[in-house]
Design a protein around this motif. Structure first.
Motif, PDB file in Angstrom:
ATOM      1  N   LYS A 134       0.918  -1.386  -0.011  1.00  0.00           N
ATOM      2  CA  LYS A 134      -0.040  -0.019   0.002  1.00  0.00           C
ATOM      3  C   LYS A 134       0.910   1.199   0.063  1.00  0.00           C
ATOM      4  O   LYS A 134       1.848   1.386   0.757  1.00  0.00           O
ATOM      5  N   GLY A 135       0.677   2.371  -1.022  1.00  0.00           N
ATOM      6  CA  GLY A 135       1.227   3.229  -1.121  1.00  0.00           C
ATOM      7  C   GLY A 135       2.668   3.074  -1.680  1.00  0.00           C
ATOM      8  O   GLY A 135       3.639   3.894  -1.771  1.00  0.00           O
ATOM      9  N   THR A 173      -2.885   4.693  -3.400  1.00  0.00           N
ATOM     10  CA  THR A 173      -2.692   5.328  -2.022  1.00  0.00           C
ATOM     11  C   THR A 173      -1.481   6.238  -1.654  1.00  0.00           C
ATOM     12  O   THR A 173      -0.500   5.846  -1.955  1.00  0.00           O
ATOM     13  N   ASP A 174      -1.747   7.426  -1.048  1.00  0.00           N
ATOM     14  CA  ASP A 174      -0.823   8.225  -0.758  1.00  0.00           C
ATOM     15  C   ASP A 174       0.158   7.632   0.436  1.00  0.00           C
ATOM     16  O   ASP A 174      -0.614   7.437   1.638  1.00  0.00           O
ATOM     17  N   SER A 175       1.397   7.424   0.234  1.00  0.00           N
ATOM     18  CA  SER A 175       2.316   6.983   1.339  1.00  0.00           C
ATOM     19  C   SER A 175       2.265   7.496   2.614  1.00  0.00           C
ATOM     20  O   SER A 175       2.460   6.937   3.813  1.00  0.00           O
TER      21      SER A 175
END
Length: 346
Positions: free
Chosen positions: A129-130, A136-138
């Motif tokens: 994720k990210g 997704t914004d990290s």
């Protein structure tokens, strides 16, 4: 009629100049975006072309046997003997899930995927994720559970008693450890590739502290920190400058792969790296673990990797000579040979 048209269309010279300036600025910005997109496409195209040309001959069939106390040291190139797909037919588990490390994405495994597929195995590379092309914004990834979500989703969707082999690179080692604790029955083998193979109650950052310094100091003083929620709020991630990144991760890697990495690396979420992991003997402890050490690694030193192996002994340990922190780029054939040997280990 002509005069009325002139009156309707006549504008102040300043207004014309301002409008022209805005148009030129907009065109310039669009041009930069187009150029950046073209550069990324060119680098990805080069990587794909390199992958197509990359023959990477398979290793000869390796002798079986218990690897519990065995250590192997490999360097490219290895035997050019062709590996027969028939010999893998008897394997119960052919699926290998590749989990990238800090800042990387599924893109970094392109050579490994090609080699494993040629050997008759079924690799899958996931974006955490990210990371990679995950949208997704990290800065919004705050826990290890969130960071590992794509891997957990994958395991949840496996059918019945199906199992997979997990390969975790770098900080991705913490993600496969988390997955082993959640779904030990889904993991046939876990392979830590120059990875943060943490012990119970340890943070992934603790493993990196030798290179990055104590966590408390890093959180306050590091120039690589990212404050995604504002300067007055705690940091949300970090990312090394390009030159330092090249030296830490890619000093033995081919120029084309480094170029690919430079346009593909993303910031590292800080929360998951600073989170203490809970690992139990009843779950995590039942999974078979293997470790692959990289002997010319500047991001996670050979000494730090040796300490991990000593404090949390796996079933088997392998070493790759001349590899930086990105063996999938710098020593793809040696890495492949080890992965195939571990897949065969009964």
């Amino acid at each position: 009629m002509g005069n009325r048209f002139m009156r309707m269309t006549k504008k102040d010279p300043k207004e014309i100049s301002g409008s022209k300036s805005k148009r030129m600025g907009s065109r310039s910005q669009r041009k930069l975006l187009v150029e950046e997109e073209m550069l990324q496409r060119q680098v990805l195209s080069m990587a794909l072309h390199q992958s197509q040309r990359f023959e990477g001959s398979m290793s000869r069939r390796l002798n079986g046997g218990n690897t519990a106390s065995r250590r192997r040291t490999l360097s490219d190139p290895f035997s050019n003997g062709k590996q027969l797909p028939e010999f893998l037919d008897s394997l119960k588990c052919k699926k290998i899930v590749l989990i990238h490390g800090e800042g990387f994405g599924a893109w970094c495994w392109y050579k490994t995927i090609a080699l494993l597929e040629e050997a008759g195995l079924h690799p899958t590379a996931l974006d955490l994720k990210g990371s990679g092309i995950n949208t997704t914004d990290s800065n919004h990834v705050t826990t290890l559970a969130e960071f590992s979500e794509p891997l957990i989703d994958y395991l949840q969707n496996l059918e019945g008693d199906e199992k997979v082999m997990l390969v975790g690179h770098g900080v991705g080692g913490a993600c496969i450890s988390y997955a082993m604790e959640q779904y030990p029955e889904k993991v046939a083998k876990a392979i830590f590739l120059c990875a943060t193979m943490v012990s119970d109650g340890q943070r992934p950052f603790d493993v990196l502290a030798e290179e990055l310094g104590p966590a408390e100091h890093f959180m306050k003083e590091s120039k690589f920190l990212i404050h995604g929620n504002g300067k007055d709020k705690p940091p949300t991630g970090f990312m090394f400058e390009r030159q330092l990144m090249r030296g830490l991760y890619f000093h033995q890697s081919p120029a084309k792969d480094v170029a690919l990495a430079m346009v593909s690396m993303r910031p590292i979420p800080l929360g998951p790296v600073m989170e203490k992991i809970t690992l139990s003997a009843e779950k995590y402890g039942t999974c078979r673990r293997f470790y692959i050490q990289t002997l010319d690694d500047r991001a996670l030193s050979p000494d730090a990797q040796e300490k991990l192996v000593r404090e949390n002994p796996p079933e088997g340990v392998f070493k790759i000579k001349g590899s930086d922190h990105s063996p999938f780029f710098s020593k793809p054939q040696s890495l492949h040979k080890i992965l195939v040997e571990i897949a065969q280990t009964s």
